[in-house]
Design a protein around this motif. Structure first.
Motif, short mmCIF file in Angstrom:
data_model
loop_
_atom_site.label_atom_id
_atom_site.label_comp_id
_atom_site.label_asym_id
_atom_site.label_seq_id
_atom_site.Cartn_x
_atom_site.Cartn_y
_atom_site.Cartn_z
N MET A 1 0.93 26.41 37.89
CA MET A 1 0.29 25.24 38.44
C MET A 1 1.37 24.25 38.84
N LYS A 2 1.21 23.65 39.99
CA LYS A 2 2.12 22.62 40.48
C LYS A 2 1.44 21.27 40.35
N ILE A 3 2.16 20.29 39.91
CA ILE A 3 1.62 18.94 39.77
C ILE A 3 2.31 18.05 40.80
N CYS A 4 1.49 17.41 41.62
CA CYS A 4 2.01 16.51 42.66
C CYS A 4 1.32 15.15 42.52
N THR A 5 1.94 14.15 43.10
CA THR A 5 1.36 12.81 43.06
C THR A 5 1.31 12.22 44.46
N HIS A 6 0.36 11.34 44.65
CA HIS A 6 0.20 10.64 45.92
C HIS A 6 0.37 9.14 45.67
N LEU A 7 1.18 8.49 46.47
CA LEU A 7 1.31 7.05 46.39
C LEU A 7 0.48 6.45 47.51
N CYS A 8 -0.50 5.66 47.14
CA CYS A 8 -1.46 5.12 48.10
C CYS A 8 -1.23 3.63 48.31
N ARG A 9 -1.30 3.23 49.55
CA ARG A 9 -1.17 1.81 49.90
C ARG A 9 -2.53 1.19 50.21
N GLY A 10 -3.58 1.86 49.82
CA GLY A 10 -4.93 1.37 50.09
C GLY A 10 -5.56 2.12 51.24
N ASP B 1 6.11 18.05 40.50
CA ASP B 1 6.71 19.07 41.37
C ASP B 1 6.79 18.63 42.82
N GLY B 2 5.99 17.63 43.19
CA GLY B 2 5.98 17.21 44.58
C GLY B 2 5.27 15.89 44.79
#
Length: 158
Positions: free
Chosen positions: A1-10, A36-37
Motif C-alpha cells: 500500500m502506498k500512502i500519499c497526501t494532498h495539500l489543498c488550498r480550498g 510515499d507521494g
C-alpha cells in the motif's frame, strides 16, 4: 500500500482559500512527512513555481495537479506538457504524474462545472499521461475515486 497526501488550498463551490508557493514548507514537507507521494496543486500562478520540488527525495511520487476543478474551461494539451517538462527539471519524469488539482466537489453542491466539463478534464488527464508516459492500458493507470463527506477526489496515479 502506498500512502500519499494532498495539500489543498480550498475548493468550496469553485472558490479558494489560500495562495502562495510551497517554498516555506517544502523542505519539511518532502523530507519529514512519512508518505510515499504527494498530490500538489499547480493549476494556477497562485501555487508558485516548481523550484521547491528540488527538495523532493528520489523515490517519492509527485502528482502535479495541473488541471483545475474550479472552472469548466479545458486546459490546452501543449500547456500541460510544457508544465510537466518544467517540473521534470526538478523531479525525474518517471516520478511525476498528472492529476486534477483537487476534487470536483468539496460539498454536496459541487463546483461550477458540468458533468461534461468534468469528463472532458479527466479524458485530458488520461490523454496527456498516455502521450508523456506511454500508458496504453488501464491496468497501468490506476484511477482512484476517494469519497468522504460528499467530496469526490479523482486522481490518476502512475
Amino acid at each position: 500500500m502506498k500512502i500519499c497526501t494532498h495539500l489543498c488550498r480550498g475548493n468550496f463551490a469553485s472558490a479558494w482559500v489560500a495562495e502562495g508557493g510551497y517554498d516555506p514548507v517544502a523542505e519539511v514537507l518532502f523530507n519529514e512527512l512519512k508518505v510515499d507521494g504527494y498530490f500538489l496543486e499547480f493549476d494556477s500562478p497562485r501555487a508558485g513555481n516548481f523550484a521547491p520540488l528540488r527538495y523532493l527525495p528520489r523515490g517519492k511520487r509527485l502528482n502535479l495537479g495541473l488541471v483545475t476543478t474550479k472552472t469548466g474551461e479545458l486546459e490546452r494539451t501543449d500547456d500541460l506538457k510544457r508544465r510537466i517538462d518544467e517540473a521534470s527539471k526538478h523531479v525525474p519524469l518517471d516520478e511525476l504524474g498528472i492529476s486534477p488539482q483537487c476534487g470536483f466537489s468539496s460539498t454536496v453542491l459541487g463546483n461550477k462545472l458540468t458533468m461534461e466539463d468534468q469528463t472532458a478534464k479527466l479524458r485530458l488527464v488520461v490523454q496527456v499521461a498516455q502521450e508523456i508516459w506511454g500508458c496504453k492500458t488501464l491496468h497501468v493507470i490506476n484511477m482512484h475515486l476517494l469519497s468522504a463527506t460528499c467530496s469526490i477526489h479523482t486522481y490518476l496515479v502512475f
